[in-house]
Structures are given as structure tokens and as C-alpha cells.
Design a protein around this motif. Structure first.
Motif: not given
Length: 496
Positions: A394-413
Motif C-alpha cells: 500500500v505504501a508503494e502505491v500511495e507514493q506512486a499516486i502522489y507523484q502523478e498528482l504532483e505531475r498534475l500541478k506542474t505538467e499541463p494537460m
């Protein structure tokens, strides 16, 4: 290969037809409001000699007081039990027994609530009396008479469901049986009899044990929501906690029923082979004289702003699960449309960001999804749910999801991603509108929640105006640690 090609051509024709229909929906939906406040939405379409008839009451579990939790769900069950004329062999003889059942049940509950001070002999005596009265009442009951009548007359899909936001009853019937539907449903709206109440309450208690208390996934879901909402009833389970259900009475249910399950809180959608003017006359004849009830008041409680991450662990005999939820506004707030884009960007289809990263590339999870819950009438949560793939944690998956959410903040759609989302939305909307029932569901749902069924038409237009900057702004504003709720399921052996 020829059969596959034919299927694809047929699907394309279906989608194109539904798309054309959706584009003309504004002209096709006819509205009529009865003097008692009941809203009627009609769509005439002659694809087949059938009709989908849906009744949506704008009252759900979010509208219950603390001593009423579970009532909306229990009433969903109870309204299948019949009326003064249906579901009974002799209501005049049955009613006095029902009254005795209620008096005895209330005495029994009053004694049980004393807990340690309760008189065991009195409980035993009242329990026996209640069982005898229920046995006596059984001889008057005609089981499933609503369903049998509909079935004998070609009805299908007779069902109901309760949510945080509302309660819906639905049926598909031959077009020439619409008057039968009007007769049955208008009778139920004004003459419902909550027979077998305490027997059915026991059924719901067993449903609770089976689906929540004994199921780690169910327990995680309701505990996660209860932890996420400190004040708002969105955090309470629709079915109710066990002690809530145990203390529901027929009297309390009847008061709730007569107060809210009335024409002024009802939206009816009739879609199919109809003549709208004749349908209006029919509905007026059967429903027009029913008295309105009390308008469902808005929930006054506002959930306090969360000021720190909340973590919910449930230990059970099941494989690990992870849920991450962020508080957000609901429709028709402008940011809710942005969350619709984020939802599809992250998890809709094999090309979505989380699916590509977590399922295909890193092989961290077997599945990942996102959605808004638990209701839509009041601010809710944007939830990401994932099932880790062994041996990943669960901890690995949780961190991987946070990385993608951070991408949303910096990498334009990208423009391509937005266009793909719009194409997917168009396909999904078209698919839903292809059936009478799908369209009836959407009409009643959005009329109740958004205040107008036209949300169906406006939604994709609003989404098309969302920019990459909107997505980054919303991600930065809401995907923060202090606004985060994390729920996870730990296998029993790992927690000991």
C-alpha cells in the motif's frame, strides 16, 4: 472477422443515432409541473413499443436526523410491501394487528434500551408476543403483489435504489400499460402500508452484517467516509449503523414517509413510446389530487475545513486496498467540472495517466479508479482507489499516486488529452441515452441534484472550456496533505 465488423458498424450506427438524439435533447424533453409540485419530464421516442418510468424522490440518507439514520434505505424496502388494497387480503382486519405489533415493538425497544437495567423476563415475554402477532399478521399478507402485477403485464427491471441524495423507483413496461403504472404508483404514493416492518428491519440488519460488518472492504469504505466527515451527514452510512437500525420504528418511518415521499419532492421521467399530451392527462388524473408534503429542507451543517491528513486503517481477512480522498465542491460549482476532467485524465481508459503508470509500466496495482463520492448534493470527496499487486505494498502505491498528482500541478494537460476526454464523454453520454431507462435515469438524477436536467446538455460544453491552467490550479488547491484522507486495508496477519 465479418461478424466483428458487423458489430462495430452496428455500434457506430447506435452511437451516431444516440449522439444526434442527444444534440436535439433540448427540443425533445417536454416538462409539466402539477399543481401539487410534482415535476414530469417526458421524451417521446418510438424505437420500440415500450416505456421507462422512473420516480425520483429528492430525499436520501443525507436528509435524516441523527435518530433517523437508515430510514431512507429501510423505506426503500418497505415501499415494496403494498398499500391498503395491494399486498393484503383484508386490510380492515389486518390494521388492528399491525397497530398491536407497533405497540408491542415499541415496548420491547424501550426495555432493551435500558441495557444492563433491562428486565430479561419482560424482554422474553414481549419478544414472544411480538413473534405471535407477526405470525398472525402473515395470514393477511400477499407477497410481492406489485412485482407480480407488473410481471404479468410485461414489466421488467422493476427495482429501486437509495443513495445519499435520493430514492428512486423504476420499471420498464409495454407502452399500452402506462395507465397500470400510474394506478399502482399513485396508490403507493398516498396509501403505502408498512406491513412486515420489523421482519424487514431484521433483513436489513442481516444485510448490514453481510455487506459491512463481515466484509473488510465494506467496513473500510464506511469507516473511511465517517472519518473524512466530522460534522456533515455525508459521513454516515446510507444503511445506518447497526444500533441505528435496531432503534427504527414503524411510527418513525411512517412520519418520514408522509412528510417527504410526496408529489412536491418527486420527479417523474417517462421515456418511450408515448403521446406527451395524453401522458400529461394520465398523470394529472392519477397523481394530481395527491396532497403535497413538506419540502425537503437543505442540510444546514457545513463540514469544517480539514486541517490535517487523516489516516484510516482497517485490519481484516482480505487483500490490501487503498483509498485516497480529497474534499472538493460539488456540481454545479465550476471546479467540479475541472474534477471531471481530472477524473478522466487519471483513470479513464488504458491511456489515462494512473493506468499507464501504475498498471502497465510499473505493474504496482491490478486496478485503479477515481470518482466523486459519497453524494452529489453537497461538497464531497474526490477519491482514488487502488488494489496493490503482490508483492507491492500500500505504501508503494500511495507514493506512486502522489507523484502523478504532483505531475498534475506542474505538467499541463495536452490538447490531445482534452480532446480524448471530450470524445470519451460524448461516447459515454451517447451510450447512456441509447436506452429509455438510461435517459430516464439521467433526467431524474440531474433535475434532482443540479436543479435542471439541462446539465446533461451543458456538461460537455462546460468541460470543453476547461484549460490546462484550470487543471493545474485545482490540483494545487485541493491535492494537499492537510486536505487528504487515506484509508487502507491491512491483511489480518500483517497487523498482528
Amino acid at each position: 472477422m465479418k461478424s466483428v465488423a458487423r458489430c462495430l458498424v452496428a455500434l457506430a450506427i447506435l452511437v451516431n443515432a444516440a449522439t444526434c438524439f442527444a444534440q436535439g435533447l433540448a427540443e425533445r424533453v417536454q416538462e409539466h409541473t402539477l399543481k401539487n409540485g410534482m415535476k414530469l419530464l417526458m421524451v417521446e421516442r418510438h424505437n420500440s413499443p415500450t416505456v421507462a418510468a422512473w420516480i425520483r424522490f429528492k430525499v436520501g440518507s443525507v436528509d435524516e436526523r441523527s435518530d433517523e439514520r437508515g430510514l431512507a434505505h429501510l423505506l426503500e424496502h418497505m415501499l415494496f410491501k403494498g398499500t391498503k388494497t395491494l399486498g393484503t387480503r383484508d386490510y380492515a382486519a389486518e390494521k388492528p394487528i399491525l397497530d398491536k405489533i407497533e405497540a408491542t415493538a415499541q415496548q420491547l425497544m424501550a426495555e432493551k434500551v435500558k441495557r444492563e437495567q433491562a428486565d430479561p423476563k419482560k424482554i422474553e415475554k414481549l419478544t414472544a408476543e411480538l413473534a405471535a402477532l407477526e405470525k398472525e399478521a402473515e395470514k393477511y399478507v400477499v407477497k410481492e403483489e406489485f412485482a407480480d402485477i407488473y410481471s404479468r403485464n410485461g414489466g421488467s427491471g422493476y427495482n429501486a435504489f437509495t443513495s445519499k441524495d435520493g430514492t428512486t423507483y423504476l420499471i420498464n413496461i409495454p407502452a399500452n400499460k402506462l395507465e397500470l403504472w400510474a394506478a399502482i404508483e399513485s396508490d403507493r404514493m398516498q396509501n403505502a402500508v408498512l406491513r412486515e416492518f420489523y421482519t424487514e428491519r431484521s433483513v436489513v440488519m442481516e444485510e448490514r452484517r453481510r455487506s459491512y460488518d463481515a466484509e473488510p472492504e465494506g467496513k473500510l469504505w464506511e469507516t473511511f467516509l465517517a472519518d473524512a466527515f466530522n460534522a456533515h451527514p455525508n459521513g454516515q452510512p446510507t444503511i445506518g449503523w447497526m444500533s441505528d437500525i435496531e432503534n427504527l420504528t414503524r411510527t418513525k418511518a411512517e412520519n418520514f414517509l408522509h412528510k417527504y415521499y410526496a408529489p412536491n419532492n418527486a420527479i417523474v421521467a417517462i421515456v418511450g413510446d408515448i403521446d406527451p399530451q395524453k401522458t400529461i392527462a394520465l398523470v394529472e388524473r392519477y397523481f394530481g389530487a395527491i396532497k403535497p408534503g413538506t419540502p425537503v429542507p437543505p442540510v444546514a451543517v457545513t463540514e469544517p475545513e480539514q486541517s490535517g491528513e487523516k489516516r484510516t486503517e482497517v485490519i481484516g481477512d482480505a487483500e490490501p486496498e487503498l483509498m485516497i480522498g480529497y474534499h472538493k465542491p460539488t456540481l454545479p460549482a465550476p471546479d467540479d467540472y475541472v474534477f471531471d476532467v481530472i477524473d478522466m485524465l487519471l483513470t479513464n481508459g488504458r491511456t489515462s495517466r494512473l493506468y499507464k503508470k501504475l498498471v502497465l509500466e510499473q505493474k504496482l496495482v491490478t486496478s485503479v479508479s477515481s470518482f466523486g463520492a459519497p453524494g452529489s448534493r453537497y461538497p464531497n470527496l474526490f477519491i482514488i482507489s487502488a488494489t496493490p499487486r503482490a508483492p507491492h505494498t500500500v505504501a508503494e502505491v500511495e507514493q506512486a499516486i502522489y507523484q502523478e498528482l504532483e505531475r498534475l500541478k506542474t505538467e499541463p494537460m495536452t490538447h490531445e488529452e482534452l480532446q480524448q476526454i471530450l470524445n470519451q464523454l460524448e461516447f459515454e453520454e451517447s451510450r447512456q441515452m441509447a436506452s429509455n431507462g438510461g435517459l430516464a435515469r439521467n433526467l431524474t438524477e440531474y433535475e434532482a441534484i443540479a436543479g435542471t436536467w439541462r446539465y446533461l446538455i451543458e456538461h460537455r460544453q462546460r468541460v470543453a472550456k476547461i484549460t490546462p491552467e484550470d487543471v493545474m490550479r485545482v490540483a494545487k488547491q485541493y491535492f494537499t496533505r492537510q486536505n487528504r484522507n487515506v484509508g487502507y486495508l491491512t491483511k489480518a496477519e500483517g497487523g498482528q
